[in-house]
Design an enzyme around this catalytic site. Structure first.
Site, PDB file in Angstrom:
ATOM      1  N   LYS A  82       1.043  -1.162  -0.014  1.00  0.00           N
ATOM      2  CA  LYS A  82       0.041   0.025   0.158  1.00  0.00           C
ATOM      3  C   LYS A  82       0.902   1.235  -0.074  1.00  0.00           C
ATOM      4  O   LYS A  82       1.325   1.583   0.956  1.00  0.00           O
ATOM      5  CB  LYS A  82      -1.018   0.206   1.291  1.00  0.00           C
ATOM      6  CG  LYS A  82      -2.027   1.064   1.153  1.00  0.00           C
ATOM      7  CD  LYS A  82      -2.372   1.687   2.452  1.00  0.00           C
ATOM      8  CE  LYS A  82      -1.572   2.735   2.892  1.00  0.00           C
ATOM      9  NZ  LYS A  82      -1.464   4.227   2.007  1.00  0.00           N
ATOM     10  N   GLU A 115      10.100   2.079  10.375  1.00  0.00           N
ATOM     11  CA  GLU A 115      10.809   3.162   9.947  1.00  0.00           C
ATOM     12  C   GLU A 115      10.152   4.477  10.185  1.00  0.00           C
ATOM     13  O   GLU A 115       9.461   4.853   9.088  1.00  0.00           O
ATOM     14  CB  GLU A 115      11.260   3.083   8.554  1.00  0.00           C
ATOM     15  CG  GLU A 115      12.147   1.710   8.205  1.00  0.00           C
ATOM     16  CD  GLU A 115      13.730   1.724   8.951  1.00  0.00           C
ATOM     17  OE1 GLU A 115      14.085   2.788   9.289  1.00  0.00           O
ATOM     18  OE2 GLU A 115      13.988   0.803   9.200  1.00  0.00           O
ATOM     19  N   CYS A 133      13.770  11.538   5.685  1.00  0.00           N
ATOM     20  CA  CYS A 133      13.860  11.257   6.980  1.00  0.00           C
ATOM     21  C   CYS A 133      15.115  11.435   7.566  1.00  0.00           C
ATOM     22  O   CYS A 133      15.003  11.909   8.778  1.00  0.00           O
ATOM     23  CB  CYS A 133      13.257   9.853   7.153  1.00  0.00           C
ATOM     24  SG  CYS A 133      14.285   8.907   6.327  1.00  0.00           S
ATOM     25  N   GLU A 135      10.344  17.210  14.037  1.00  0.00           N
ATOM     26  CA  GLU A 135      10.652  17.217  12.678  1.00  0.00           C
ATOM     27  C   GLU A 135      10.024  18.170  12.008  1.00  0.00           C
ATOM     28  O   GLU A 135       8.575  18.313  11.967  1.00  0.00           O
ATOM     29  CB  GLU A 135      10.083  15.989  12.276  1.00  0.00           C
ATOM     30  CG  GLU A 135      10.610  15.149  10.759  1.00  0.00           C
ATOM     31  CD  GLU A 135      10.265  13.992  10.487  1.00  0.00           C
ATOM     32  OE1 GLU A 135       8.943  13.553  10.768  1.00  0.00           O
ATOM     33  OE2 GLU A 135      11.087  13.033   9.817  1.00  0.00           O
TER      34      GLU A 135
HETATM   35  P1  NAD Z   1       2.164   9.095   7.300  1.00  0.00           P
HETATM   36  O1  NAD Z   1       2.608   8.345   8.654  1.00  0.00           O
HETATM   37  O2  NAD Z   1       1.290   9.803   7.107  1.00  0.00           O
HETATM   38  O3  NAD Z   1       1.996   7.912   5.898  1.00  0.00           O
HETATM   39  C1  NAD Z   1       2.843   6.740   5.927  1.00  0.00           C
HETATM   40  C2  NAD Z   1       1.888   5.750   5.277  1.00  0.00           C
HETATM   41  O4  NAD Z   1       1.030   5.148   6.256  1.00  0.00           O
HETATM   42  C3  NAD Z   1       0.860   6.184   4.086  1.00  0.00           C
HETATM   43  O5  NAD Z   1       0.759   5.136   2.952  1.00  0.00           O
HETATM   44  C4  NAD Z   1      -0.542   6.617   4.777  1.00  0.00           C
HETATM   45  O6  NAD Z   1      -1.386   6.241   3.815  1.00  0.00           O
HETATM   46  C5  NAD Z   1      -0.421   5.057   5.523  1.00  0.00           C
HETATM   47  N1  NAD Z   1      -1.134   5.248   7.025  1.00  0.00           N
HETATM   48  C6  NAD Z   1      -1.447   6.594   7.534  1.00  0.00           C
HETATM   49  N2  NAD Z   1      -2.129   6.461   8.698  1.00  0.00           N
HETATM   50  C7  NAD Z   1      -2.237   4.879   8.926  1.00  0.00           C
HETATM   51  C8  NAD Z   1      -2.780   4.269  10.102  1.00  0.00           C
HETATM   52  N3  NAD Z   1      -3.584   4.719  11.037  1.00  0.00           N
HETATM   53  N4  NAD Z   1      -2.701   2.890   9.635  1.00  0.00           N
HETATM   54  C9  NAD Z   1      -1.831   2.088   8.466  1.00  0.00           C
HETATM   55  N5  NAD Z   1      -1.276   3.049   7.736  1.00  0.00           N
HETATM   56  C10 NAD Z   1      -1.561   4.552   7.820  1.00  0.00           C
HETATM   57  O7  NAD Z   1       3.794   9.465   6.713  1.00  0.00           O
HETATM   58  P2  NAD Z   1       3.998  10.500   5.562  1.00  0.00           P
HETATM   59  O8  NAD Z   1       3.523  11.617   5.750  1.00  0.00           O
HETATM   60  O9  NAD Z   1       3.407   9.755   4.098  1.00  0.00           O
HETATM   61  O10 NAD Z   1       5.508  10.134   5.425  1.00  0.00           O
HETATM   62  C11 NAD Z   1       6.500  11.077   5.974  1.00  0.00           C
HETATM   63  C12 NAD Z   1       6.958  10.471   7.348  1.00  0.00           C
HETATM   64  O11 NAD Z   1       7.633   9.395   7.078  1.00  0.00           O
HETATM   65  C13 NAD Z   1       7.847  11.558   7.988  1.00  0.00           C
HETATM   66  O12 NAD Z   1       7.876  11.265   9.334  1.00  0.00           O
HETATM   67  C14 NAD Z   1       9.282  10.787   7.699  1.00  0.00           C
HETATM   68  O13 NAD Z   1      10.330  11.102   8.774  1.00  0.00           O
HETATM   69  C15 NAD Z   1       9.079   9.359   7.561  1.00  0.00           C
HETATM   70  N6  NAD Z   1       9.996   8.440   6.874  1.00  0.00           N
HETATM   71  C16 NAD Z   1      10.820   7.835   7.540  1.00  0.00           C
HETATM   72  C17 NAD Z   1      11.774   7.158   6.653  1.00  0.00           C
HETATM   73  C18 NAD Z   1      12.816   6.223   7.365  1.00  0.00           C
HETATM   74  O14 NAD Z   1      13.474   5.380   6.858  1.00  0.00           O
HETATM   75  N7  NAD Z   1      12.886   6.144   8.982  1.00  0.00           N
HETATM   76  C19 NAD Z   1      11.905   7.124   5.333  1.00  0.00           C
HETATM   77  C20 NAD Z   1      10.949   8.086   4.880  1.00  0.00           C
HETATM   78  C21 NAD Z   1      10.082   8.664   5.354  1.00  0.00           C
END
Ligand code: NAD
Length: 488
Positions: A173, A247, A281, A382
């Site tokens: 997803k 992550e 990230c 962040e």
């Molecule tokens: P997000 O948490 O909003 O969404 C990530 C994914 O989770 C999306 O596919 C979203 O649809 C899904 N999602 C959202 N709520 C959910 C729930 N309750 N249950 C299951 N799935 C759910 O994050 P984002 O805004 O897409 O990405 C940015 C974040 O990702 C930042 O905090 C960034 O630091 C982090 N990030 C971390 C890494 C790493 O390697 N540590 C890499 C890239 C991004």
């Protein structure tokens, strides 16, 4: 207009309720695609297909079959690299040069895991002569893979390659803001002769991710994203104590000592914070500079920031694109204002660039906030945008204490010519990656992940494959004899 569908049980299909979502260009807010927007019902169909495939002949594949599969996927990524890079830039706004680098890294990830899978073999343990005792690695089962919008296909590759390589089945997803490259990737997988249900794509929002986290038929969830969703996934996973990999975000210090190579440190301070408009990230947005060079360092950055070329990622001269969504744009501007209200000094940026081309789209100037102190919100949370916050420190101890004083622990960097200091800092910083005199490099061979609230588990490296396996002790007694413990 690009139209995407779901891929479930080897079939392209529309969501059960025919939902769609307009995908918008971050550069000009035009609609670039209509994507299938799935619901829980679609997620359940995909999970059922993955379950059936896992419990069927897919279990009989050999490590050679799976290594060949990953190599074939790498070849298809190479074949379509330009198309994929174009889609990634269109959907995320990042420069084409960055997207091309991503595609090279994605193919390398599949090849790395192909090599690793091919080298797998169970261990034979020391045991009595009439016993065969083996330690075996087996696939975990159905894997739900949930990815974010900043590195859509790269993050997907870090999960898909080890998951399939270890013999699992997959429901992926992607973020519903950025499904285009994962959709094209699925078209590549559909060219291969995989049994139906081994690989499934369900594009949709949080409810689809939540279904993957809650379902008792999913054995492992690997998630990359923010802390908020990460927490709810961790809680949901307790239903069947499924394996989880998380992550999450970071607040990554980039620490510059007075004895550093300052030309390189200034240059990398920009790379650390402004690659992909800071939506990384591991972005080094928290700059910490030793007192004696602080003012000179800030002046040199102040000269460089106005020269950064902001523009459409497809234009050759562009160095930084827009941020990905209206929501991010608003959030970043809010963080900058909060910093100023707390006493930070705005040196450059903090607003939409001037000019007609920047009126539509999610544009932001590269921003520098100086005189930040460790207690400010912008030093702790962040930002995930093109913002450097600069703090001053007076000693190694102070730098270390302030850098570690964060709930996160993803990545950190240290700039110094003193190898002893470099070594001390590398050991004492509580972060999953510590760079010295560099920023951002990562390799498929090296583990990626965070300490503390930056996540659970690691991706890439051998551990990135092991996370998708169960360990089994197989014990075979070749000459069973009655023991007589309870008499005859
Ligand atoms: P997000 O948490 O909003 O969404 C990530 C994914 O989770 C999306 O596919 C979203 O649809 C899904 N999602 C959202 N709520 C959910 C729930 N309750 N249950 C299951 N799935 C759910 O994050 P984002 O805004 O897409 O990405 C940015 C974040 O990702 C930042 O905090 C960034 O630091 C982090 N990030 C971390 C890494 C790493 O390697 N540590 C890499 C890239 C991004």
């Amino acid at each position: 207009m690009i139209q995407t569908q779901l891929y479930i049980d080897g079939q392209w299909q529309s969501p059960v309720d025919h939902g769609t979502r307009a995908i918008v260009s971050p550069a000009d807010e035009s609609v670039i695609a209509q994507a299938a927007e799935a619901t829980r019902a679609d997620a359940r169909l995909a999970i059922a297909a993955a379950r059936k495939a896992f419990d069927g002949p897919w279990r009989q594949t050999t490590i050679r079959d799976r290594a060949r599969l990953l190599n074939k996927i790498a070849g298809l990524i190479d074949r379509d690299a330009e198309k994929l890079a174009h889609l990634e830039s269109l959907n995320t706004g990042k420069t084409l040069a960055e997207s091309r680098t991503d595609m090279g890294d994605i193919a390398a990830t599949f090849r790395y895991f192909a090599g690793l899978v091919a080298s797998e073999s169970g261990a034979v343990n020391e045991a009595p002569h009439h016993v065969i005792s083996r330690t075996l690695r087996e696939p975990v089962g159905v894997c739900g893979l949930i990815t974010p919008w900043n590195y859509p296909l790269l993050q997907a590759a870090w999960k898909i390659a080890p998951a399939l390589g270890a013999g699992n089945t997959v429901v992926i997803k992607p973020s519903n803001l950025t499904p285009l490259t994962t959709h094209h990737f699925t078209q590549l997988v559909a060219e291969l002769d995989l049994p139906p249900g081994v690989f499934n794509l369900v594009t949709g929002g949080a409810e689809v991710g939540a279904e993957l986290a809650e379902s008792l038929d999913v054995d492992l969830v690997s998630f990359t994203g923010g802390a908020f969703a990460g927490e709810s996934i961790m809680k949901a996973a307790t239903g069947n104590f499924k394996r989880i990999g998380l992550e999450l975000g970071g607040k990554n210090p980039n620490i510059v000592f007075a004895d550093a190579d300052l030309d390189a440190a200034v240059d990398y301070a920009l790379n650390a914070a402004f690659f992909h408009a800071g939506q990384v990230c591991s972005a080094g947005s928290r700059l910490m500079v030793e007192d004696s060079i602080y003012d000179a360092f800030i002046s040199r950055l102040a000269e460089r920031l106005p020269r950064i070329v902001i523009g459409n990622g497809f234009h050759g001269e562009t160095q930084m694109g827009p941020v990905q969504s209206a929501q991010q744009h608003e959030k970043i501007l809010g963080m900058v204002q909060a910093g100023i209200a707390e006493g930070a000094r705005l040196v450059h940026g903090g607003k939409r660039p001037a000019g007609d081309v920047y009126k539509k789209g999610y544009w932001l100037e590269p921003t520098l906030l100086a005189d930040v102190t460790a207690d400010m919100k912008i030093a702790k949370e962040e930002i995930f945008g093109p913002v450097i916050t600069a703090e001053r420190f007076r000693s190694e101890e102070e730098a270390l204490r302030a850098a570690n004083d964060t709930p996160y622990g993803l990545a950190a960097a240290v700039w110094t010519r003193d190898l002893d200091k470099a070594n001390r800092m590398s050991r004492a910083l509580r972060f999953g990656t510590v760079w010295v005199n560099d920023y951002h490099p990562y390799f498929p061979e090296a583990p990626w992940g965070g300490y503390k609230a930056s996540g659970i588990g690691r991706e890439l490296a051998r551990i990135g494959l092991d996370e998708y396996t169960e360990l089994k002790h197989s014990y075979i007694n070749l000459a069973p004899k009655a023991m007589g413990w309870f008499g005859a």
